[in-house]
Design a protein around this motif. Structure first.
Motif, PDB file in Angstrom:
ATOM      1  N   ALA A  51      63.583 110.573  95.727  1.00 14.25           N
ATOM      2  CA  ALA A  51      63.082 110.768  94.362  1.00 14.25           C
ATOM      3  C   ALA A  51      63.990 111.729  93.586  1.00 14.25           C
ATOM      4  CB  ALA A  51      61.648 111.291  94.394  1.00 14.25           C
ATOM      5  N   LEU A  52      64.405 112.820  94.238  1.00 13.61           N
ATOM      6  CA  LEU A  52      65.302 113.772  93.574  1.00 13.61           C
ATOM      7  C   LEU A  52      66.660 113.136  93.280  1.00 13.61           C
ATOM      8  CD1 LEU A  52      64.763 117.221  95.358  1.00 13.61           C
ATOM      9  CD2 LEU A  52      64.148 116.587  93.022  1.00 13.61           C
ATOM     10  N   ILE A  53      67.173 112.380  94.226  1.00 16.70           N
ATOM     11  CA  ILE A  53      68.474 111.724  94.029  1.00 16.70           C
ATOM     12  C   ILE A  53      68.412 110.743  92.877  1.00 16.70           C
ATOM     13  CG2 ILE A  53      70.028 110.022  95.079  1.00 16.70           C
ATOM     14  CD1 ILE A  53      69.669 111.535  97.716  1.00 16.70           C
ATOM     15  N   ASP A  54      67.348 109.957  92.795  1.00 17.02           N
ATOM     16  CA  ASP A  54      67.210 109.009  91.684  1.00 17.02           C
ATOM     17  C   ASP A  54      67.141 109.734  90.342  1.00 17.02           C
ATOM     18  OD1 ASP A  54      67.304 106.833  93.327  1.00 17.02           O
ATOM     19  OD2 ASP A  54      65.132 106.551  93.447  1.00 17.02           O
ATOM     20  N   ALA A  55      66.434 110.870  90.314  1.00 14.76           N
ATOM     21  CA  ALA A  55      66.330 111.637  89.067  1.00 14.76           C
ATOM     22  C   ALA A  55      67.690 112.186  88.643  1.00 14.76           C
ATOM     23  CB  ALA A  55      65.322 112.771  89.235  1.00 14.76           C
ATOM     24  N   ILE A  56      68.450 112.732  89.613  1.00 14.88           N
ATOM     25  CA  ILE A  56      69.767 113.290  89.290  1.00 14.88           C
ATOM     26  C   ILE A  56      70.735 112.185  88.895  1.00 14.88           C
ATOM     27  CG2 ILE A  56      71.752 114.518  90.253  1.00 14.88           C
ATOM     28  CD1 ILE A  56      69.339 116.265  89.617  1.00 14.88           C
ATOM     29  N   LYS A  57      70.673 111.029  89.568  1.00 20.15           N
ATOM     30  CA  LYS A  57      71.560 109.924  89.196  1.00 20.15           C
ATOM     31  C   LYS A  57      71.246 109.400  87.808  1.00 20.15           C
ATOM     32  CE  LYS A  57      73.133 108.114  93.629  1.00 20.15           C
ATOM     33  NZ  LYS A  57      73.251 106.917  94.497  1.00 20.15           N
ATOM     34  N   SER A  58      69.962 109.374  87.462  1.00 14.99           N
ATOM     35  CA  SER A  58      69.581 108.926  86.123  1.00 14.99           C
ATOM     36  C   SER A  58      70.189 109.816  85.053  1.00 14.99           C
ATOM     37  CB  SER A  58      68.052 108.915  86.002  1.00 14.99           C
ATOM     38  OG  SER A  58      67.659 108.590  84.690  1.00 14.99           O
ATOM     39  N   VAL A  59      70.093 111.136  85.252  1.00  8.82           N
ATOM     40  CA  VAL A  59      70.682 112.077  84.300  1.00  8.82           C
ATOM     41  C   VAL A  59      72.210 112.014  84.363  1.00  8.82           C
ATOM     42  CG1 VAL A  59      70.908 114.517  83.705  1.00  8.82           C
ATOM     43  CG2 VAL A  59      68.680 113.601  84.380  1.00  8.82           C
ATOM     44  N   GLY A  60      72.740 111.925  85.593  1.00  4.78           N
ATOM     45  CA  GLY A  60      74.191 111.884  85.748  1.00  4.78           C
ATOM     46  C   GLY A  60      74.828 110.709  85.047  1.00  4.78           C
ATOM     47  N   GLU A  61      74.180 109.548  85.099  1.00  5.40           N
ATOM     48  CA  GLU A  61      74.708 108.372  84.393  1.00  5.40           C
ATOM     49  C   GLU A  61      74.818 108.636  82.898  1.00  5.40           C
ATOM     50  OE1 GLU A  61      73.740 104.160  85.893  1.00  5.40           O
ATOM     51  OE2 GLU A  61      72.015 105.354  86.520  1.00  5.40           O
ATOM     52  N   GLN A  62      73.814 109.284  82.341  1.00  9.11           N
ATOM     53  CA  GLN A  62      73.850 109.593  80.911  1.00  9.11           C
ATOM     54  C   GLN A  62      74.978 110.556  80.574  1.00  9.11           C
ATOM     55  OE1 GLN A  62      69.909 110.410  79.027  1.00  9.11           O
ATOM     56  NE2 GLN A  62      69.076 110.088  81.079  1.00  9.11           N
ATOM     57  N   LEU A  63      75.154 111.573  81.409  1.00  5.66           N
ATOM     58  CA  LEU A  63      76.177 112.573  81.129  1.00  5.66           C
ATOM     59  C   LEU A  63      77.576 111.985  81.257  1.00  5.66           C
ATOM     60  CD1 LEU A  63      74.718 115.702  82.991  1.00  5.66           C
ATOM     61  CD2 LEU A  63      74.392 114.992  80.614  1.00  5.66           C
ATOM     62  N   ILE A  64      77.800 111.168  82.299  1.00  2.66           N
ATOM     63  CA  ILE A  64      79.122 110.566  82.492  1.00  2.66           C
ATOM     64  C   ILE A  64      79.405 109.543  81.403  1.00  2.66           C
ATOM     65  CG2 ILE A  64      80.492 109.131  84.052  1.00  2.66           C
ATOM     66  CD1 ILE A  64      79.059 110.504  86.380  1.00  2.66           C
ATOM     67  N   ALA A  65      78.367 108.799  80.969  1.00  4.03           N
ATOM     68  CA  ALA A  65      78.559 107.829  79.892  1.00  4.03           C
ATOM     69  C   ALA A  65      78.888 108.511  78.571  1.00  4.03           C
ATOM     70  CB  ALA A  65      77.301 106.970  79.730  1.00  4.03           C
ATOM     71  N   ALA A  66      78.487 109.783  78.438  1.00  5.68           N
ATOM     72  CA  ALA A  66      78.772 110.518  77.199  1.00  5.68           C
ATOM     73  C   ALA A  66      80.211 110.992  77.142  1.00  5.68           C
ATOM     74  CB  ALA A  66      77.834 111.725  77.078  1.00  5.68           C
ATOM     75  N   ASN A  67      80.969 110.796  78.224  1.00  9.10           N
ATOM     76  CA  ASN A  67      82.356 111.234  78.287  1.00  9.10           C
ATOM     77  C   ASN A  67      83.197 110.416  77.326  1.00  9.10           C
ATOM     78  OD1 ASN A  67      84.948 111.902  78.915  1.00  9.10           O
ATOM     79  ND2 ASN A  67      84.862 111.245  81.034  1.00  9.10           N
ATOM     80  N   PRO A  68      83.720 111.018  76.255  1.00  7.59           N
ATOM     81  CA  PRO A  68      84.492 110.257  75.283  1.00  7.59           C
ATOM     82  C   PRO A  68      85.838 109.803  75.820  1.00  7.59           C
ATOM     83  CG  PRO A  68      84.367 112.575  74.656  1.00  7.59           C
ATOM     84  CD  PRO A  68      83.524 112.406  75.863  1.00  7.59           C
ATOM     85  N   VAL A  69      86.320 110.399  76.904  1.00  9.91           N
ATOM     86  CA  VAL A  69      87.598 109.959  77.478  1.00  9.91           C
ATOM     87  C   VAL A  69      87.410 108.675  78.258  1.00  9.91           C
ATOM     88  CG1 VAL A  69      89.430 110.571  79.109  1.00  9.91           C
ATOM     89  CG2 VAL A  69      88.492 112.306  77.591  1.00  9.91           C
ATOM     90  N   GLU A  70      86.276 108.560  78.979  1.00  6.84           N
ATOM     91  CA  GLU A  70      86.095 107.424  79.866  1.00  6.84           C
ATOM     92  C   GLU A  70      85.520 106.202  79.171  1.00  6.84           C
ATOM     93  OE1 GLU A  70      83.827 108.594  83.224  1.00  6.84           O
ATOM     94  OE2 GLU A  70      85.215 110.168  83.825  1.00  6.84           O
ATOM     95  N   ARG A  71      84.788 106.376  78.072  1.00  6.49           N
ATOM     96  CA  ARG A  71      84.149 105.237  77.441  1.00  6.49           C
ATOM     97  C   ARG A  71      85.199 104.322  76.830  1.00  6.49           C
ATOM     98  NH1 ARG A  71      80.765 106.367  72.997  1.00  6.49           N
ATOM     99  NH2 ARG A  71      81.974 108.247  72.652  1.00  6.49           N
ATOM    100  N   ASP A  72      85.093 103.005  77.038  1.00 12.17           N
ATOM    101  CA  ASP A  72      86.086 102.055  76.549  1.00 12.17           C
ATOM    102  C   ASP A  72      86.253 102.129  75.043  1.00 12.17           C
ATOM    103  OD1 ASP A  72      86.508 101.173  79.064  1.00 12.17           O
ATOM    104  OD2 ASP A  72      85.110  99.500  78.939  1.00 12.17           O
ATOM    105  N   GLY A  73      85.170 102.347  74.340  1.00 12.69           N
ATOM    106  CA  GLY A  73      85.239 102.360  72.887  1.00 12.69           C
ATOM    107  C   GLY A  73      86.037 103.514  72.330  1.00 12.69           C
TER     108      GLY A  73
END
Length: 456
Positions: A51-73
């Protein structure tokens, strides 16, 4: 207490707008956010770690997706640069990039890699703490010493499990069937001494209390470990600087490039130990962060000489050691560093000069340079190289070829392969590039290299 979703959204906005400067600050804020998520997360009596891992991965996905260097756009191509310069000049470029070309601590536009690193570190912490608690529970339940003449006899009503059985159960942690399930499915007669039927209700309550206690203990242990991680990040400069006297000796000449707080503290720590040495600072065109570094070193009382980037190869023969910072340390021991450092590393190798990299462990990334998640470079504003007014006639379509004859490419970073790095100095000590795999195994779990929630 602030709502977790509000905290996450606020930090995501800061990442997108690059309001957080430097990998150290980024890592520290990420760890603090994940600590808040863990403390506010309600977890079930079973599969608490999952349960803790799923919660951290959920937040982690959002934070990594917010990375302007990595996002294709947000990948900036040379053609896009030319388009901005032609149509609106520097002002439009800055508006489109949100002013993101501003230099940060260690010149660090790769602070977002630190976000993924910390998310993976916290996931590893959860797995380790759960494994520790589970192993302790198995040991307390059934691992007991057996006398030579009672190898196969149960003691005090508890079955004896071999070390191999315990290890096999430990390896199954977080994988179905989970260890928690294995413990719960033990026969009642094997899990506890026989009791009278009248004690059934009491035993059930005791079992429920044990589950609740284990749940609280897991969260408590994980939060304590994350607190230690935050402390390690906050003190990484000091831990690295303490090793300076072991590497910088009397009357040496040190060469550096880029503006790194870690390098400044390292050099000043050596001076405080009464070591006399001179520093050559390459100016780091076109952003000239070397000028900032030289000014800081002079203010701290160090003998400093500023040289042009093109003079590095000519001056390297006088140098005893190259000491630089890094934006990120990749899994193969290569580094992402300020533009121009690959040239310095090649010159150092040619003249057999040690090339030393200072980097906190939070910059160690378990990904390889060829991974699709890693963007090795970023293009900065052309205005750092050319004046738009002076070169505007070269950037139009007047040539009749349908595209401008002059192109401007202003990369921010260099990739330095591991074969050019002599030594890494981290807050945990000095390591060779070939040792990075061992550090990654210590600080990360292979299951978390790709931060993605399990499909529901």
């Amino acid at each position: 207490m602030p709502d977790t979703h509000a905290l996450v959204n606020e930090f995501v906005i800061k990442l997108k707008k690059r309001k957080v400067e430097g990998s150290k600050a980024t890592a520290k804020l990420t760890a603090e956010l994940l600590r808040s998520v863990i403390s506010q997360q309600r977890i079930p009596h079973t599969n608490q770690a999952v349960a803790l891992i799923d919660a951290i991965k959920s937040v982690g996905e959002q934070l990594i997706a917010a990375n302007p260097v990595e996002r294709d756009g947000d990948k900036v191509t040379a053609a896009k640069v030319q388009g901005f310069m032609r149509t609106g000049g520097v002002g439009l470029w800055e508006e489109a990039t949100g002013g993101r070309e501003k230099e940060r601590e260690d010149g660090d536009s790769f602070g977002e890699l630190a976000v993924g690193n910390i998310v993976r570190r916290v996931l590893h912490i959860i797995r380790e703490e759960d494994l520790s608690l589970t192993t302790a529970a198995i040991g307390g339940l059934s691992l007991s010493a057996v006398s030579d003449d009672e190898d196969d006899v149960e003691q005090d009503g508890h079955p004896v499990l071999s070390a191999a059985a315990v290890a096999a159960a430990a390896r199954s942690t977080l994988r179905p069937p989970s260890l928690q399930t294995l413990l719960e499915d033990l026969p009642h007669s094997a899990a506890a001494p026989p009791t009278s039927s009248s004690g059934g209700d009491s035993d059930g309550k005791s079992k429920s209390a044990d589950k609740s206690s284990r749940s609280r203990k897991l969260k408590h242990n994980v939060i304590e470990a994350v607190n230690e991680l935050i402390q390690d990040i906050a003190t990484c400069h000091e831990q690295i600087a303490e090793q300076a006297v072991e590497h910088i000796h009397q009357n040496e000449v040190i060469l550096t490039l880029g503006s790194s707080i870690t390098v400044i503290e390292f050099l000043c720590a050596a001076k405080e130990k009464k070591r006399s040495f001179r520093v050559f600072v390459a100016e780091g065109a076109p952003r000239y962060q070397g000028h900032v570094l030289a000014k800081e070193l002079v203010a701290r009382g160090l003998q400093t000489t500023v040289i042009t980037d093109s003079a590095v190869f000519a001056m390297i023969s006088r140098v005893n050691m190259v000491i630089v910072g890094a934006h990120a340390v990749m899994a193969n021991g290569g580094i992402i560093a300020p533009v121009g450092l690959n040239m310095v590393a090649l010159a150092a190798q040619r003249h057999a000069v040690p090339f030393v990299v200072l980097a906190g462990i939070h910059k160690l990334c378990p990904l390889y340079p060829h991974n699709p998640e890693v963007l090795l470079n970023e293009l900065k504003s052309p205005s750092e190289l050319l004046d738009f007014g002076e070169f505007s006639d070269c950037l139009d379509f007047g040539s009749g070829t349908g595209y401008p004859l002059l192109h401007v490419v202003n990369p921010a970073f260099d990739y330095v392969p591991p074969k050019l790095v002599s030594l890494f100095i981290t807050d945990t000590g000095g390591h060779n590039a070939s040792y990075m795999y061992r550090l990654i195994a210590d600080y990360y779990s292979a299951d978390d290299f790709v931060v993605q929630r399990r499909p529901s």
